[in-house]
Design a protein around this motif. Sequence first.
Motif, short mmCIF file in Angstrom:
data_model
loop_
_atom_site.label_atom_id
_atom_site.label_comp_id
_atom_site.label_asym_id
_atom_site.label_seq_id
_atom_site.Cartn_x
_atom_site.Cartn_y
_atom_site.Cartn_z
N GLY A 74 43.76 5.53 -36.39
CA GLY A 74 42.96 4.46 -35.80
C GLY A 74 43.41 3.07 -36.17
O GLY A 74 42.93 2.09 -35.59
N ASN A 86 45.15 1.16 -33.11
CA ASN A 86 44.17 0.75 -32.11
C ASN A 86 43.30 -0.38 -32.63
O ASN A 86 43.01 -1.34 -31.90
CB ASN A 86 43.31 1.96 -31.72
N PHE A 87 42.90 -0.29 -33.88
CA PHE A 87 42.05 -1.31 -34.50
C PHE A 87 42.79 -2.64 -34.57
O PHE A 87 42.26 -3.70 -34.21
CB PHE A 87 41.67 -0.85 -35.92
N GLY A 140 43.25 -4.43 -31.17
CA GLY A 140 42.01 -5.04 -30.70
C GLY A 140 41.69 -6.35 -31.37
O GLY A 140 40.92 -7.16 -30.84
N ARG A 149 34.33 -5.32 -35.32
CA ARG A 149 35.05 -4.27 -34.60
C ARG A 149 34.78 -2.89 -35.19
O ARG A 149 34.72 -1.90 -34.46
CB ARG A 149 36.55 -4.56 -34.58
N ARG A 150 34.61 -2.82 -36.50
CA ARG A 150 34.29 -1.52 -37.10
C ARG A 150 32.98 -0.99 -36.53
O ARG A 150 32.87 0.19 -36.18
CB ARG A 150 34.18 -1.67 -38.62
N GLN A 152 31.63 -1.74 -33.65
CA GLN A 152 31.85 -1.36 -32.25
C GLN A 152 32.58 -0.02 -32.14
O GLN A 152 32.24 0.83 -31.32
CB GLN A 152 32.65 -2.44 -31.53
N THR A 153 33.59 0.16 -32.98
CA THR A 153 34.39 1.39 -32.92
C THR A 153 33.57 2.60 -33.33
O THR A 153 33.66 3.67 -32.70
CB THR A 153 35.64 1.27 -33.81
N SER A 159 31.40 3.48 -30.52
CA SER A 159 32.20 4.11 -29.47
C SER A 159 32.53 5.56 -29.81
O SER A 159 32.50 6.44 -28.94
CB SER A 159 33.49 3.31 -29.27
N LEU A 160 32.82 5.82 -31.07
CA LEU A 160 33.13 7.18 -31.49
C LEU A 160 31.91 8.09 -31.35
O LEU A 160 32.05 9.26 -30.96
CB LEU A 160 33.63 7.19 -32.94
N GLU A 187 41.45 6.27 -31.41
CA GLU A 187 40.46 5.38 -32.02
C GLU A 187 40.20 5.69 -33.48
O GLU A 187 39.49 4.95 -34.16
CB GLU A 187 39.13 5.45 -31.26
N ILE A 226 37.75 5.17 -39.92
CA ILE A 226 37.34 3.81 -39.57
C ILE A 226 36.39 3.24 -40.62
O ILE A 226 36.44 2.04 -40.94
CB ILE A 226 36.70 3.78 -38.17
#
Length: 497
Positions: free
Chosen positions: A87, A90-91, A94, A163-164, A166-167, A170-171, A201, A207
Amino acid sequence: MTPRVRLVASALVAGALTICGADAQQWPASRPPMALAARPVDFPPYEIKTLANGLQVLVVLHHEQPSVSFRLLIKAGAMNEPADKPGVANFASGLLSQGTKTRDAGEIANQIESAGGIIGTGSGNELTFVSGAVIKDQTELMLSLAADMVQNPAFSQGEIDRRRSQTLSSLEVSYDDPENLANMVFSRLVFGAHPYGRPAEGTRESISRLTRDDLVAYHRTWFVPNNSLLAIVGDLSADEAFAAAQKAFGGWEKREIPALKPIDPPPPARRLVVIDRPGSAQTEIRVGHIAVPRTHQEYVPLDLAIRILGGEGANRLFGVLRSDRGLTYGASADFNTFKTSGEIVAETDTRTATTGEALRLIVDEFARLQKETVNPLELRGAQDFLAGNFALTIEAPGAIAQQVLAHMFFGLDLSEIETYRDRVERVTTMDIQRVAKQFVKPDQLSIVLVGDVSAFASQLKSLGFADYERIPLAELDLNSPTLRRQSRQPEQPQPRQ
């Protein structure tokens, strides 16, 4: 009834009787028109130059509109992450647009918007990209923003935390989406612990423990000009485009790139994994196995073979599952390729009650592709699609740039672009059978089902799929070799003092 209405009604009845009678097999009398012959394609000119720091720059001229677009590829993605930190790529991608050492996220957005442009970022298994477009007189601004983003990302703690969050959200959603879940488990099953099998992700665990130091280390290692490709397309002369690239990226520091030594993907092996989601009304189905990389000499005939199985121009799977039996709304097969490997994957979804039947039919079609010579009309359909679609892939300047960039990225001979359609047309039915026998493995299929196993377990047994692994969704762990979350050992009671 008037004579005219009676006459029309009689004609309709007569027509219906004819259709239902001996001539029914002749209806309809006409067939769909044949595809038009592919028109000649002249591949537009382009120029390539390497800057002193190793950045390869591709320029495609296009003077129809006063605009310029670009696409910067960094040859780093999930393949380049530490094995225990999926991840990161991807992180990091972003966060590129979320602030640099001299601009915050708001300033980047305001500057590009005030110039009437767009800019975006993303990543995949093997690359990270930054792309954008703007009117011609704002080219310098656009490229300077892109250069700042890739060279000087801030990775501020506030943006990392945002972002963490949000990710992780999302997961949570992705684990509740059967389609996405089936895709993730299938990749993990096919590629094992190889980076291609990691979820892009990341996982909730990876993450949650990701740090700013992880992002900085990843960026410093791989984001260098001698590991990158830049395409500039638009209303500029070649000299202007190369000068703009030099001004924006010429000061980017060249550094040594470490050699990648990933583990080999596992060989194909028959394995059926069921992710149990009690109460599911449908079952997601994925069937396939590992395949050859994009650079393999048999790429074109194998691509055509898989299109006959389930792609544009033919699609046996759709015919069998949808047209003949109405088991699904859609079915397809894809041949996905990377630098060092690839995968063949057939996919569909079906009602829980027809899970076993649909799976049996898919597996049988893999075997049929290998055992039987394909119908020339099936091959012709797939060839017509690829040959006809090729013209669209070089119709616009941006599409031209993507074609050339892809060949540069994979290290392919650029002359293959211009000979592609001829190579497609030269493939024969015997070529299809040859590559199917060599590369299609119906006895070594990886199979993933996501659905309510209690409702279709008996179907699997009766149709030859009695040997399967059931994994409750709550126990799924994509980091585990067994795909199961390891249960914690209960703590031993401490002796009293």
